[in-house]
Design a protein around this motif. Structure first.
Motif, mmCIF file in Angstrom:
data_model
loop_
_atom_site.group_PDB
_atom_site.id
_atom_site.type_symbol
_atom_site.label_atom_id
_atom_site.label_comp_id
_atom_site.label_asym_id
_atom_site.label_seq_id
_atom_site.Cartn_x
_atom_site.Cartn_y
_atom_site.Cartn_z
ATOM 1 N N ALA A 89 1.264 -1.058 -0.248
ATOM 2 C CA ALA A 89 0.043 0.209 0.184
ATOM 3 C C ALA A 89 0.915 1.234 0.236
ATOM 4 O O ALA A 89 0.519 2.471 -0.763
ATOM 5 N N ASN A 90 1.923 1.185 0.749
ATOM 6 C CA ASN A 90 3.034 2.307 0.633
ATOM 7 C C ASN A 90 4.388 1.732 1.530
ATOM 8 O O ASN A 90 4.039 1.684 2.556
ATOM 9 N N SER A 91 5.359 1.378 0.673
ATOM 10 C CA SER A 91 6.212 0.918 0.748
ATOM 11 C C SER A 91 7.783 1.910 1.522
ATOM 12 O O SER A 91 8.760 1.537 1.727
ATOM 13 N N ASN A 92 6.800 3.773 1.470
ATOM 14 C CA ASN A 92 7.847 4.160 1.818
ATOM 15 C C ASN A 92 8.512 4.077 3.504
ATOM 16 O O ASN A 92 7.833 3.466 4.319
ATOM 17 N N PRO A 93 10.513 4.395 3.582
ATOM 18 C CA PRO A 93 10.987 3.654 4.824
ATOM 19 C C PRO A 93 10.069 3.961 5.760
ATOM 20 O O PRO A 93 10.596 3.289 6.565
ATOM 21 N N GLU A 94 10.005 5.329 6.195
ATOM 22 C CA GLU A 94 9.703 5.942 6.815
ATOM 23 C C GLU A 94 8.565 5.840 7.760
ATOM 24 O O GLU A 94 7.992 4.849 9.092
ATOM 25 N N ILE A 95 7.471 5.246 6.942
ATOM 26 C CA ILE A 95 5.784 4.935 6.668
ATOM 27 C C ILE A 95 6.630 3.480 7.667
ATOM 28 O O ILE A 95 5.867 3.134 9.241
ATOM 29 N N ILE A 96 7.275 2.742 7.563
ATOM 30 C CA ILE A 96 7.552 0.676 7.777
ATOM 31 C C ILE A 96 7.894 1.614 9.439
ATOM 32 O O ILE A 96 7.979 0.952 10.133
ATOM 33 N N LYS A 97 8.972 2.337 9.326
ATOM 34 C CA LYS A 97 10.029 2.441 11.059
ATOM 35 C C LYS A 97 8.638 2.390 11.914
ATOM 36 O O LYS A 97 8.581 1.992 12.844
ATOM 37 N N THR A 98 7.801 3.743 11.567
ATOM 38 C CA THR A 98 6.846 3.439 12.760
ATOM 39 C C THR A 98 6.054 2.757 13.150
ATOM 40 O O THR A 98 5.728 2.183 13.836
ATOM 41 N N MET A 99 5.166 1.935 12.219
ATOM 42 C CA MET A 99 4.701 1.048 12.112
ATOM 43 C C MET A 99 5.097 -0.090 12.637
ATOM 44 O O MET A 99 4.921 -1.301 13.334
ATOM 45 N N PHE A 100 7.073 -0.528 12.700
ATOM 46 C CA PHE A 100 7.434 -1.592 13.515
ATOM 47 C C PHE A 100 7.602 -1.197 14.606
ATOM 48 O O PHE A 100 7.462 -1.605 15.631
ATOM 49 N N ASP A 101 7.674 0.745 14.580
ATOM 50 C CA ASP A 101 7.874 1.112 16.767
ATOM 51 C C ASP A 101 6.780 0.728 17.399
ATOM 52 O O ASP A 101 6.793 0.468 18.340
ATOM 53 N N LEU A 102 5.050 0.641 16.087
ATOM 54 C CA LEU A 102 4.365 -0.060 17.257
ATOM 55 C C LEU A 102 3.823 -0.839 17.150
ATOM 56 O O LEU A 102 3.439 -1.370 18.185
ATOM 57 N N GLY A 103 4.877 -1.870 16.854
ATOM 58 C CA GLY A 103 4.806 -3.453 17.228
ATOM 59 C C GLY A 103 3.830 -3.835 15.951
ATOM 60 O O GLY A 103 3.976 -5.588 16.561
ATOM 61 N N SER A 104 3.638 -3.806 14.708
ATOM 62 C CA SER A 104 3.522 -4.320 13.836
ATOM 63 C C SER A 104 4.060 -5.273 13.433
ATOM 64 O O SER A 104 5.360 -5.444 13.417
ATOM 65 N N SER A 105 3.550 -6.091 12.422
ATOM 66 C CA SER A 105 3.843 -7.086 12.186
ATOM 67 C C SER A 105 3.632 -6.715 10.575
ATOM 68 O O SER A 105 3.033 -5.898 10.396
ATOM 69 N N PHE A 106 4.315 -7.620 9.345
ATOM 70 C CA PHE A 106 4.866 -7.010 7.973
ATOM 71 C C PHE A 106 4.035 -8.212 6.844
ATOM 72 O O PHE A 106 3.906 -9.297 6.924
ATOM 73 N N ASP A 107 3.061 -7.456 6.046
ATOM 74 C CA ASP A 107 2.622 -8.505 4.548
ATOM 75 C C ASP A 107 3.465 -8.299 3.541
ATOM 76 O O ASP A 107 3.549 -6.517 3.281
ATOM 77 N N VAL A 108 4.644 -8.982 3.404
ATOM 78 C CA VAL A 108 5.504 -8.780 1.821
ATOM 79 C C VAL A 108 4.536 -9.681 0.360
ATOM 80 O O VAL A 108 4.521 -10.878 0.988
ATOM 81 N N ALA A 109 5.108 -8.578 -0.544
ATOM 82 C CA ALA A 109 4.645 -9.353 -1.590
ATOM 83 C C ALA A 109 6.035 -9.582 -3.015
ATOM 84 O O ALA A 109 5.400 -9.904 -3.920
ATOM 85 N N SER A 110 6.929 -9.809 -2.242
ATOM 86 C CA SER A 110 8.072 -9.360 -3.219
ATOM 87 C C SER A 110 9.366 -9.705 -2.540
ATOM 88 O O SER A 110 9.493 -8.948 -1.851
ATOM 89 N N ILE A 111 10.805 -10.341 -2.653
ATOM 90 C CA ILE A 111 11.978 -9.796 -2.283
ATOM 91 C C ILE A 111 12.273 -8.353 -1.456
ATOM 92 O O ILE A 111 12.809 -8.075 -0.547
ATOM 93 N N TYR A 112 12.084 -7.456 -2.384
ATOM 94 C CA TYR A 112 12.617 -6.231 -2.466
ATOM 95 C C TYR A 112 11.411 -5.855 -0.984
ATOM 96 O O TYR A 112 12.028 -4.871 0.301
ATOM 97 N N GLU A 113 10.210 -6.119 -0.981
ATOM 98 C CA GLU A 113 9.757 -6.141 0.417
ATOM 99 C C GLU A 113 9.614 -6.540 1.538
ATOM 100 O O GLU A 113 9.954 -5.804 2.720
ATOM 101 N N PHE A 114 10.488 -7.956 1.987
ATOM 102 C CA PHE A 114 10.808 -8.568 2.124
ATOM 103 C C PHE A 114 12.345 -7.787 2.998
ATOM 104 O O PHE A 114 12.127 -7.542 4.214
#
Ligand code: PLP
Length: 395
Positions: free
Chosen positions: A50-75
């Motif tokens: 939906a939006n792979s911006n690294p700063e968004i991922i960082k915030t989601m990560f800090d919140l305790g989110s898990s992640f759905d990835v669809a490619s090696i790049y996203e992984f």
């Protein structure tokens, strides 16, 4: 939008230039908290697509989110956050934190995924054979097909095994010596028909019942040593782009009740893959008028962002992002176009904007965070929007 927020957006645009994609991390945090509060037994795996911006991922990560990835790049985008952790923690992290939810995986991707303790989805026998060959150590989630009626983006024509084939596919996987951990479905993105979820839950319940009757062992052993099955209810959680969209609260209430009714007595780990719900409302685009003309009596504004860029969500996600001016003025029907040499680059023939706006005036579009920047191109040599972040610190 408040005057203070408008002021801030204009200042950011003056500093960074346009087009400017502004991410408000406070809104991201609120969306995540709302999801957790209203679905307390469901672990969100943020759909990075939906939006792979690294700063968004960082915030989601800090919140305790898990992640759905669809490619090696996203992984790798997710894995980057934990590379320095000790091996054991990293393995647990992978298990709890990442699902590779693309049912079709090239051979070389499977080979890369196998060393990681990771969940992957599948929905057909050919994929099972590939997994057996290249990634026999991953945990499998069978994706089933459920109705997508009333969802803005339909997925069921491409993904998901027919529920009638589900138990046989599980039997095939087990016969190959593979680990099946549970079942997933996706009701279609921006789902405004909650029956889709209820049908998915009921199909899953019937499948798990038959799996038990046929004595197939599926599921994983959790950290407390309990055997659990994964129930992955996918994405689709709707965003109120317009007043007619039903509320997430109403959906959450139904989901909690039905999950309890059907699975209350089972050892089930419920997970979800929300994408849009987390990011759509957290982002605003600021774009500049770079040209103006009157065509057939209608004012036309040419902007520095268009449908090949942030407004690509109009094409791929079937959404509209109405434009607003920072300047006051009587609203008139206007046409808005992107900057490229293609007439397809038409944002709207019916935006409502003041007609006396000038070249270099700024406009903004809200709720533009999901499936927009993610699918933007640099067609014609116009670069994708720069990204600015606000309220980044302090969870
Ligand atoms: C497998 C999968 N999971 C999750 C999502 C995210 O869906 P949404 O943004 O509707 O929550 C998608 C979207 O296409 C998807 O394909």
């Amino acid at each position: 939008m408040t005057e203070t927020r408008k002021q801030l957006l204009q200042e950011l645009a003056a500093k960074n230039g346009t087009p400017l994609f502004v991410v408000d991390h406070e809104v991201l945090r609120n969306n995540f908290k709302e999801f957790r509060e209203k679905l307390p037994d469901v672990q969100p795996y943020f759909a990075v697509k939906a939006n792979s911006n690294p700063e968004i991922i960082k915030t989601m990560f800090d919140l305790g989110s898990s992640f759905d990835v669809a490619s090696i790049y996203e992984f790798k985008l997710i894995y980057k956050n934990i590379e320095t952790w000790p091996d054991k923690e990293r393995q647990d992290f992978i298990w709890d934190k990442i699902i590779y939810a693309n049912t079709i995986k090239p051979f070389k991707v499977l080979t890369k995924l196998n060393p990681y303790k990771i969940l992957v989805t599948f929905d057909n026998i050919e994929e099972l054979k590939k997994i057996k060959q290249r990634a026999p150590d991953v945990g499998l989630i069978l994706r089933i097909r459920v109705p997508n009626t009333g969802s803005m983006v339909e997925l069921s024509s491409k993904f998901g095994a027919h529920p009638g084939e589900a138990v046989d596919l599980i039997a095939e996987a087990i016969g190959m010596g593979l680990d099946v951990e549970g079942i997933s479905f996706h009701v279609g993105s921006q789902c405004n028909n909650f029956d889709n979820y209820l049908q998915g839950l009921n199909f899953t319940h019937s499948i798990l019942k038959e799996v038990a009757l046929r004595n197939f062992e599926i599921g994983f052993t959790d950290k407390e040593g309990k055997k659990k099955k994964v129930l992955d209810i996918g994405g689709g959680f709707p965003v109120k782009y317009t007043p007619d969209v039903k509320s997430f609260s109403a959906l959450a209430k139904k989901l909690n009740l039905e999950i309890k009714r059907l699975f209350g007595k089972d050892n089930i780990q419920v997970i979800a893959e929300p994408g849009r719900f987390m990011v759509a409302t957290a982002c605003t685009l600021v774009t500049k008028i770079i040209g103006k003309s009157i065509r057939d009596g209608k004012t036309c504004y040419y902007l520095d962002d268009g449908v090949y860029h942030t407004f690509s969500g109009q094409v791929y996600d079937h959404q509209h992002y109405p434009l607003h001016a920072f300047k006051d003025g009587e609203l008139k029907l206007c046409a808005t176009f992107g900057p490229t040499c293609d007439a397809f680059d038409t944002i709207s023939l019916a935006d409502e904007l003041p007609e006396d706006l000038q070249i270099d005036d700024l406009l903004y579009a809200e709720n533009i965070g999901a499936y927009t920047l993610a699918s933007a191109t640099d067609f014609n040599g116009f670069p994708v929007a720069k990204v600015a972040h606000i309220n980044r610190e302090n969870i």
